[in-house]
Design an enzyme around this catalytic site. Structure first.
Site, PDB file in Angstrom:
ATOM      1  N   TYR A  47       1.571  41.809  -1.652  1.00 14.67           N
ATOM      2  CA  TYR A  47       1.955  41.333  -2.989  1.00 14.67           C
ATOM      3  C   TYR A  47       1.807  42.459  -4.017  1.00 14.67           C
ATOM      4  CZ  TYR A  47       2.139  38.302  -7.113  1.00 14.67           C
ATOM      5  OH  TYR A  47       2.471  37.711  -8.308  1.00 14.67           O
ATOM      6  N   ASP A 107      17.186  28.388  -6.567  1.00 17.16           N
ATOM      7  CA  ASP A 107      15.916  28.262  -5.848  1.00 17.16           C
ATOM      8  C   ASP A 107      16.188  27.941  -4.382  1.00 17.16           C
ATOM      9  OD1 ASP A 107      12.856  27.876  -7.132  1.00 17.16           O
ATOM     10  OD2 ASP A 107      13.090  27.106  -5.077  1.00 17.16           O
ATOM     11  N   LYS A 127       4.866  44.113  -6.095  1.00 17.32           N
ATOM     12  CA  LYS A 127       4.978  44.019  -7.550  1.00 17.32           C
ATOM     13  C   LYS A 127       4.934  45.410  -8.200  1.00 17.32           C
ATOM     14  CE  LYS A 127       5.520  39.579  -7.939  1.00 17.32           C
ATOM     15  NZ  LYS A 127       6.783  39.018  -8.443  1.00 17.32           N
ATOM     16  N   ASP A 174      18.615  31.517  -0.879  1.00 21.14           N
ATOM     17  CA  ASP A 174      17.494  32.369  -0.487  1.00 21.14           C
ATOM     18  C   ASP A 174      17.773  33.741  -1.092  1.00 21.14           C
ATOM     19  OD1 ASP A 174      15.752  34.143   0.714  1.00 21.14           O
ATOM     20  OD2 ASP A 174      16.107  33.430   2.764  1.00 21.14           O
ATOM     21  N   VAL A 175      16.963  34.155  -2.052  1.00 22.72           N
ATOM     22  CA  VAL A 175      17.258  35.388  -2.788  1.00 22.72           C
ATOM     23  C   VAL A 175      17.156  36.651  -1.934  1.00 22.72           C
ATOM     24  CG1 VAL A 175      16.701  34.500  -5.095  1.00 22.72           C
ATOM     25  CG2 VAL A 175      14.886  35.535  -3.683  1.00 22.72           C
ATOM     26  N   THR A 211       0.490  27.584 -12.386  1.00 24.29           N
ATOM     27  CA  THR A 211       1.635  27.133 -11.586  1.00 24.29           C
ATOM     28  C   THR A 211       1.156  26.824 -10.165  1.00 24.29           C
ATOM     29  OG1 THR A 211       2.231  29.261 -10.592  1.00 24.29           O
ATOM     30  CG2 THR A 211       3.088  28.829 -12.815  1.00 24.29           C
ATOM     31  N   ASN A 257      13.007  36.216 -10.733  1.00 23.18           N
ATOM     32  CA  ASN A 257      11.651  35.693 -10.857  1.00 23.18           C
ATOM     33  C   ASN A 257      11.091  35.075  -9.575  1.00 23.18           C
ATOM     34  OD1 ASN A 257       9.384  34.248 -12.401  1.00 23.18           O
ATOM     35  ND2 ASN A 257      10.613  32.529 -11.619  1.00 23.18           N
TER      36      ASN A 257
END
Ligand code: NAI
Length: 252
Positions: free
Chosen positions: A154, A36, A158, A62-63, A189, A89
């Protein structure tokens, strides 16, 4: 124990869905790397898993950074000896139309939600292929299948996740690697509260609206986690390139 002797990477592992999934994978026997941007929160999740008697390490990363992804894969291999399962994810949302969104925000959303998956696959597929296969699960969204209002970047990101999952499944199936997306509806969440804040809406009212679906409630993180555990395990051994919808009905 459906994942004994397996090693897993979970990105966004400190967040709602990631934390629940890291815990669920570990409880099935997998050693889990909790990745994360928030290193302290990732460490707290890894500690929680270890306290329960299972195996986990935390990695701050940092992905969207290739250097960080290379380090995540190398650290996981060094700690656990390989990588059998990856849950891509980590994700962010910007509740903006095309007119409201800046080009930098578009790039940010695509960096975290899409580029990250390309980078992870680029660096983890050779490790999995050398070991005879693996399972990669990418978090899409109901809005990646159907679209939604005031979330242009977004929804586009996705949609990309869903279709790059299919492309990856075609390319790497012959190496024994399965690639699937899990597509949640509204899940309880921090992301939903962040959306309410971005839209200037009351968080409680926003969460109540999320229950407007056939099962009359929003999802809980553990309900996404159990779908991911199934996709990670050999129980789904003939499933690849699929877009599994977990949304209480009615979104896609
Ligand atoms: P969350 O906000 O609780 O967790 C997201 C996690 O990703 C956070 O811990 C955050 O620190 C981490 N993260 C953000 N940017 C990062 C980066 N650059 N590098 C590494 N980590 C980073 O949100 P939630 O709900 O758990 O989201 C997980 C995934 O589920 C996301 O991809 C999201 O788009 C997706 N999703 C969530 C839904 C919901 O209703 N909560 C619905 C559909 C999809």
């Amino acid at each position: 124990m459906r994942l004994e002797q397996k090693q897993a990477i979970v990105t966004g592992g400190a967040g709602g869905i990631g934390r629940a999934t890291a815990k669920a994978l570990a409880a099935e026997g997998a050693a889990v790397a909790v990745v994360d941007l928030d290193g302290e929160a990732a460490e707290a999740v890894a500690a929680e898993i270890r306290d329960a008697g299972f195996t986990a390490v935390a990695i701050r990363a940092d992905v969207s950074s290739e250097d960080d992804i290379v380090r995540v894969v190398a650290t996981t291999v060094a700690e656990f000896g390989g990588v059998d399962v990856v849950f891509n994810n980590a994700g962010i949302i910007r509740r903006s139309t095309a007119l409201e969104l800046t080009a930098d925000e578009w790039d940010l959303v695509f960096g975290v939600n899409v580029r990250s998956i390309f980078l992870m696959c680029k660096h983890v597929v050779p490790v999995m292929a050398a070991a005879g296969g693996g399972s990669i699960i990418n978090t899409g969204s109901g809005w990646g299948l159907k679209g939604g209002g005031r979330a242009l970047s977004y929804c586009a990101s996705k949609g990309a996740v869903v279709n790059m999952t299919r492309a990856l499944a075609i390319d790497h199936g012959p190496e024994g690697i399965r690639v699937n997306s899990v597509n949640p509806g509204d899940v309880n969440t921090g992301m939903l509260r962040d959306e309410a804040r971005q839209l200037g809406e009351d968080a409680d009212a926003f969460l109540a609206d999320a229950a407007d679906r056939p099962l009359r409630r929003m999802g809980e993180p553990r309900e996404i986690a159990s779908a991911v555990v199934w996709l990670a395990s050999d129980e789904s051994s003939y499933v690849t390139g699929s877009a599994l919808v977990v949304d209480g009905g009615g979104i896609a």
